[in-house]
Design a protein around this motif. Structure first.
Motif, PDB file in Angstrom:
ATOM      1  N   THR A  76      40.871   2.988  -7.237  1.00 23.82           N
ATOM      2  CA  THR A  76      42.232   2.111  -6.598  1.00 23.82           C
ATOM      3  C   THR A  76      43.232   2.402  -7.320  1.00 23.82           C
ATOM      4  O   THR A  76      43.497   2.251  -8.424  1.00 23.82           O
ATOM      5  CB  THR A  76      41.587   0.344  -6.768  1.00 23.82           C
ATOM      6  N   VAL A 103      34.820   3.538  -7.675  1.00 25.64           N
ATOM      7  CA  VAL A 103      35.612   3.731  -6.569  1.00 25.64           C
ATOM      8  C   VAL A 103      36.960   3.593  -7.324  1.00 25.64           C
ATOM      9  O   VAL A 103      37.435   2.873  -8.032  1.00 25.64           O
ATOM     10  CB  VAL A 103      35.547   2.945  -5.376  1.00 25.64           C
ATOM     11  N   ALA A 159      29.319   0.999  -3.968  1.00 26.51           N
ATOM     12  CA  ALA A 159      30.336   0.837  -4.960  1.00 26.51           C
ATOM     13  C   ALA A 159      29.909   0.030  -5.984  1.00 26.51           C
ATOM     14  O   ALA A 159      29.486  -1.301  -5.911  1.00 26.51           O
ATOM     15  CB  ALA A 159      31.540   0.092  -4.607  1.00 26.51           C
ATOM     16  N   PRO A 208      36.072  10.374   0.344  1.00 27.03           N
ATOM     17  CA  PRO A 208      36.748   8.952   0.507  1.00 27.03           C
ATOM     18  C   PRO A 208      35.691   8.158   0.515  1.00 27.03           C
ATOM     19  O   PRO A 208      34.554   8.191   0.874  1.00 27.03           O
ATOM     20  CB  PRO A 208      37.146   8.927   2.043  1.00 27.03           C
ATOM     21  N   PHE A 209      35.820   6.841  -0.155  1.00 25.59           N
ATOM     22  CA  PHE A 209      34.553   6.094  -0.354  1.00 25.59           C
ATOM     23  C   PHE A 209      34.176   5.476   1.389  1.00 25.59           C
ATOM     24  O   PHE A 209      34.780   5.136   2.026  1.00 25.59           O
ATOM     25  CB  PHE A 209      35.097   4.679  -0.882  1.00 25.59           C
ATOM     26  N   ASP A 210      32.987   5.539   1.496  1.00 21.00           N
ATOM     27  CA  ASP A 210      32.318   5.507   2.761  1.00 21.00           C
ATOM     28  C   ASP A 210      30.925   4.469   2.521  1.00 21.00           C
ATOM     29  O   ASP A 210      30.121   4.962   2.126  1.00 21.00           O
ATOM     30  CB  ASP A 210      31.940   6.594   3.305  1.00 21.00           C
ATOM     31  N   THR A 221      35.057  -0.423  -9.946  1.00 26.32           N
ATOM     32  CA  THR A 221      36.277   0.568  -9.626  1.00 26.32           C
ATOM     33  C   THR A 221      37.134   0.764 -10.940  1.00 26.32           C
ATOM     34  O   THR A 221      36.702   0.185 -11.963  1.00 26.32           O
ATOM     35  CB  THR A 221      37.241  -0.402  -8.429  1.00 26.32           C
ATOM     36  N   ASP A 223      43.452   6.896  -4.257  1.00 28.00           N
ATOM     37  CA  ASP A 223      43.250   5.592  -3.731  1.00 28.00           C
ATOM     38  C   ASP A 223      41.820   5.636  -3.052  1.00 28.00           C
ATOM     39  O   ASP A 223      41.854   6.255  -1.786  1.00 28.00           O
ATOM     40  CB  ASP A 223      44.480   4.896  -3.195  1.00 28.00           C
ATOM     41  N   HIS A 224      40.779   4.657  -2.981  1.00 34.26           N
ATOM     42  CA  HIS A 224      39.613   4.261  -2.208  1.00 34.26           C
ATOM     43  C   HIS A 224      38.687   5.757  -2.262  1.00 34.26           C
ATOM     44  O   HIS A 224      38.274   6.137  -1.346  1.00 34.26           O
ATOM     45  CB  HIS A 224      40.162   4.084  -0.901  1.00 34.26           C
ATOM     46  N   LYS A 225      38.969   6.594  -3.266  1.00 35.13           N
ATOM     47  CA  LYS A 225      38.317   7.791  -3.408  1.00 35.13           C
ATOM     48  C   LYS A 225      37.136   7.509  -4.419  1.00 35.13           C
ATOM     49  O   LYS A 225      37.456   6.831  -5.225  1.00 35.13           O
ATOM     50  CB  LYS A 225      38.982   9.144  -3.659  1.00 35.13           C
TER      51      LYS A 225
END
Lengths: 165, 165
Positions: B161, B159, B122, B114-116, B125, B134-136
């Motif tokens: 989406t 990332v 980032a 997961p995006f952190d 996308t 999603d959001h990984k």
């Protein structure tokens, strides 16, 4: 401890009691002065030990990377038939030297210097061409590095020895 | 200070004098306890600040070397027609990764996480292939590194989406 003292004050004070208190006060003040001195010493140590910790951390981090640089230099020395690829790797080598310099590690000037066992490791000797070259470094087999004022890695060298003509 | 006290002792002690001495002794003991507490705090700080100084020194030393590793990886990615030379450089790259690991720096697992924002930067996308993505993190453009428990360099990532079908 408080209770008996209050009692004695009520019974009327004696010179002994005053003497006892004065001695206790002297001792307390002496103890305080000694602790104060220890405290100041500790604070001074804090600064110098932090610098030593920093230096040691740099040394431990950069040491193994010098072996990587050696491997890269050996690869470059062998040469390549692929000019573009070789150039890319040679550019990486220059970046490497700069990154080490940025981290505080610098190669030492070695060839022609008088042999110094503090920073040179003699691998073997070779005959010197003149008496002036006696005990000087003739060739560097592995570059030495310093980290600020301290030694990061000694240079492995061939030492010249003059044996007359 | 000593002289008047000796005088008053010779004149005969008073309850006031004892009171004065007791208060002075109490104060001296209180002062000593406070200094003792400061001393212990300083000693504890010594240990934790040294560790912080070490970590910071490692961070400063290793940061620029990650750029060197990136350059080496770009060169390798381009490939070469000279297989022997390429293999020598690839071996150097493996040594590099090991030396960084020895120094405490490790690449972070990133793809599919997961995006952190604490450890990922980032760059752009891309459409996700499924809602689960999603959001990984879909792709890593520059590897992220951690130094022990702290971040050495964030990973630069693409990332995913999910925008529905």
């Amino acid at each position: 401890m408080d209770a008996p003292e209050t009692d004695s004050a009520e019974r009327g004070v004696t010179a002994d009691e005053v003497e006892r208190l004065r001695r206790a006060l002297d001792e307390a003040q002496g103890r305080h002065l000694r602790l104060r001195a220890d405290f100041d010493n500790l604070r001074r140590r804090l600064a110098s030990e932090q610098e030593a910790a920093r230096q040691e951390a740099r040394r431990v981090a950069l040491g193994p990377l010098l072996d990587v640089l050696d491997a890269l230099e050996r690869a470059l020395k062998a040469g390549s038939t692929d000019r573009d690829f070789y150039e890319g790797v040679a550019a990486t080598h220059r970046l490497f030297i700069n990154a080490l310099r940025e981290a505080g590690a610098e190669p030492m000037e070695t060839v022609g210097r008088p042999f110094d066992p503090n920073v040179h490791e003699a691998v073997t000797t070779q005959p010197a061409g003149s008496p002036e070259q006696d005990h000087k470094v003739g060739q560097v087999l592995q570059a030495g590095y310093r980290l600020g004022e301290t030694l990061l890695r000694p240079a492995r060298v061939i030492v010249l020895t003059w044996q007359g003509v």
